[in-house]
Design a protein around this motif. Sequence first.
Motif, PDB file in Angstrom:
ATOM      1  N   ASP A 243       0.701  -1.277   0.066  1.00  0.00           N
ATOM      2  CA  ASP A 243       0.077   0.293   0.013  1.00  0.00           C
ATOM      3  C   ASP A 243       1.037   1.350  -0.054  1.00  0.00           C
ATOM      4  O   ASP A 243       0.381   2.355  -0.154  1.00  0.00           O
ATOM      5  CB  ASP A 243      -0.849   0.098   1.276  1.00  0.00           C
ATOM      6  CG  ASP A 243      -0.021  -0.032   2.692  1.00  0.00           C
ATOM      7  OD1 ASP A 243       0.841  -0.739   2.642  1.00  0.00           O
ATOM      8  OD2 ASP A 243      -0.738   0.548   3.437  1.00  0.00           O
TER       9      ASP A 243
ATOM     10  N   PRO B 110       3.164   3.537  -2.170  1.00  0.00           N
ATOM     11  CA  PRO B 110       3.666   3.696  -3.412  1.00  0.00           C
ATOM     12  C   PRO B 110       5.038   3.401  -3.808  1.00  0.00           C
ATOM     13  O   PRO B 110       6.248   3.827  -2.907  1.00  0.00           O
ATOM     14  CB  PRO B 110       3.323   5.020  -3.907  1.00  0.00           C
ATOM     15  CG  PRO B 110       2.173   5.463  -2.832  1.00  0.00           C
ATOM     16  CD  PRO B 110       2.425   4.593  -1.593  1.00  0.00           C
ATOM     17  N   ASN B 111       5.397   2.622  -4.709  1.00  0.00           N
ATOM     18  CA  ASN B 111       6.869   2.188  -4.831  1.00  0.00           C
ATOM     19  C   ASN B 111       7.384   2.247  -6.444  1.00  0.00           C
ATOM     20  O   ASN B 111       6.458   2.646  -7.277  1.00  0.00           O
ATOM     21  CB  ASN B 111       7.239   0.922  -4.447  1.00  0.00           C
ATOM     22  CG  ASN B 111       6.453  -0.247  -5.141  1.00  0.00           C
ATOM     23  OD1 ASN B 111       6.464  -0.523  -6.308  1.00  0.00           O
ATOM     24  ND2 ASN B 111       5.592  -1.125  -4.190  1.00  0.00           N
ATOM     25  N   HIS B 112       8.400   2.074  -6.732  1.00  0.00           N
ATOM     26  CA  HIS B 112       8.871   2.164  -8.038  1.00  0.00           C
ATOM     27  C   HIS B 112       8.811   0.906  -8.867  1.00  0.00           C
ATOM     28  O   HIS B 112       9.189   0.869 -10.079  1.00  0.00           O
ATOM     29  CB  HIS B 112      10.505   2.612  -7.909  1.00  0.00           C
ATOM     30  CG  HIS B 112      11.403   1.637  -7.692  1.00  0.00           C
ATOM     31  ND1 HIS B 112      12.843   1.704  -7.715  1.00  0.00           N
ATOM     32  CD2 HIS B 112      11.105   0.485  -6.812  1.00  0.00           C
ATOM     33  CE1 HIS B 112      13.516   0.531  -7.441  1.00  0.00           C
ATOM     34  NE2 HIS B 112      12.381  -0.027  -6.975  1.00  0.00           N
TER      35      HIS B 112
ATOM     36  N   ASP C  56       7.464  10.591  -9.005  1.00  0.00           N
ATOM     37  CA  ASP C  56       6.882  10.170 -10.308  1.00  0.00           C
ATOM     38  C   ASP C  56       6.362  11.698 -11.229  1.00  0.00           C
ATOM     39  O   ASP C  56       6.483  12.629 -10.641  1.00  0.00           O
ATOM     40  CB  ASP C  56       5.953   9.111 -10.467  1.00  0.00           C
ATOM     41  CG  ASP C  56       4.751   9.459  -9.929  1.00  0.00           C
ATOM     42  OD1 ASP C  56       4.430  10.575  -9.715  1.00  0.00           O
ATOM     43  OD2 ASP C  56       3.979   8.616  -9.577  1.00  0.00           O
TER      44      ASP C  56
ATOM     45  N   THR D 253       3.785  11.999  -7.238  1.00  0.00           N
ATOM     46  CA  THR D 253       3.875  11.016  -6.152  1.00  0.00           C
ATOM     47  C   THR D 253       4.876  10.520  -5.555  1.00  0.00           C
ATOM     48  O   THR D 253       6.021  10.230  -6.309  1.00  0.00           O
ATOM     49  CB  THR D 253       3.030   9.652  -6.610  1.00  0.00           C
ATOM     50  OG1 THR D 253       1.667  10.127  -6.974  1.00  0.00           O
ATOM     51  CG2 THR D 253       2.801   8.835  -5.460  1.00  0.00           C
TER      52      THR D 253
ATOM     53  N   ARG E  35       7.497   7.803  -3.967  1.00  0.00           N
ATOM     54  CA  ARG E  35       7.516   6.353  -4.352  1.00  0.00           C
ATOM     55  C   ARG E  35       8.849   6.002  -3.507  1.00  0.00           C
ATOM     56  O   ARG E  35       9.827   6.548  -3.772  1.00  0.00           O
ATOM     57  CB  ARG E  35       7.361   6.046  -5.793  1.00  0.00           C
ATOM     58  CG  ARG E  35       6.086   6.549  -6.424  1.00  0.00           C
ATOM     59  CD  ARG E  35       6.143   5.836  -7.671  1.00  0.00           C
ATOM     60  NE  ARG E  35       4.798   6.087  -8.414  1.00  0.00           N
ATOM     61  CZ  ARG E  35       3.641   5.267  -8.167  1.00  0.00           C
ATOM     62  NH1 ARG E  35       3.796   4.097  -7.516  1.00  0.00           N
ATOM     63  NH2 ARG E  35       2.628   5.401  -8.570  1.00  0.00           N
TER      64      ARG E  35
END
Length: 287
Positions: free
Chosen positions: A71, A73-75, A206, A210, A212
């Motif tokens: 949950d 946000p990642n890359h 990003d 956002t 990340r």
Amino acid sequence: MSSPLQIPGWRHLYSGKVRDLYASEDPGDTRILVVASDRVSAFDFVLSPGVPHKGELLTTLSMWWFDQLSDVPNHIAEGEIPDAVAGHSMLAMALEMLPIECVVRGYLTGSGWLEYVASGTVCGIPLPAGLRNGDRLPEPLFTPAYKAPMGEHDENITFERAVELVGAERAAELRDVSLAVYGRAAEIAEQKGLILADTKFEFGVDADGTLRLADEVLTSDSSRYWDAEIWRTAATPEERMASFDKQIVRDWLAANWDKQGAPPALPDDIVAQTADRYRELITRLRG
């Protein structure tokens, strides 16, 4: 450092101490291929020889943690990994990486312990008197560092300096997300009989703005893990804080190198012990 791999369809962009980055030769594909090598670094030097299968072990651990923290946000980007680097690489979104390493310390150790002995503080943050090496801190600390250019040392910075670098709102977001992710990861590790003493995160932004979670996450190279039972019962700080990472390498170098000139080659038994500790950590966490 060895030459980067030639990967069909991918163009080499950059090599760090332990990872290599590639861009797609397809102009419509903005993803980055992040390849984890078997190189090992300590005291800002890449050492020789590498640790066999280290890239695969750390990639496996990073991907496991990204799943646990799905949950956040990642890359990670979807797609097929080239066969030449399967098992030790990941596809990632192209991000604007922030120039701050987000270090979270839950326990007093390492450079934090040395500073505490000298001044009663960690990264300038005052702490209660009477703490011992390896003690749990009253609460986790966010102690950012400036990511220095290749070949230079990272620099611990104040939160105020982090605000100057990325702005007040972004700095507060980095602090809050880092502390939250550390807290969740520490709880998961505790359920496995492990202590997550400290860790460092890297973040990027990003195209939509956002934040990340990026790079590796909660691996043996970016974190200190201890055995919880040994921490509670060991007689000495050294036994108490035996870690599942490259501390074996650091200790050997500290005893056998004066930090002048190039570091010596690592003995085979030190390399083997380090690989064993990396594997043991993954086994303990994944069950």
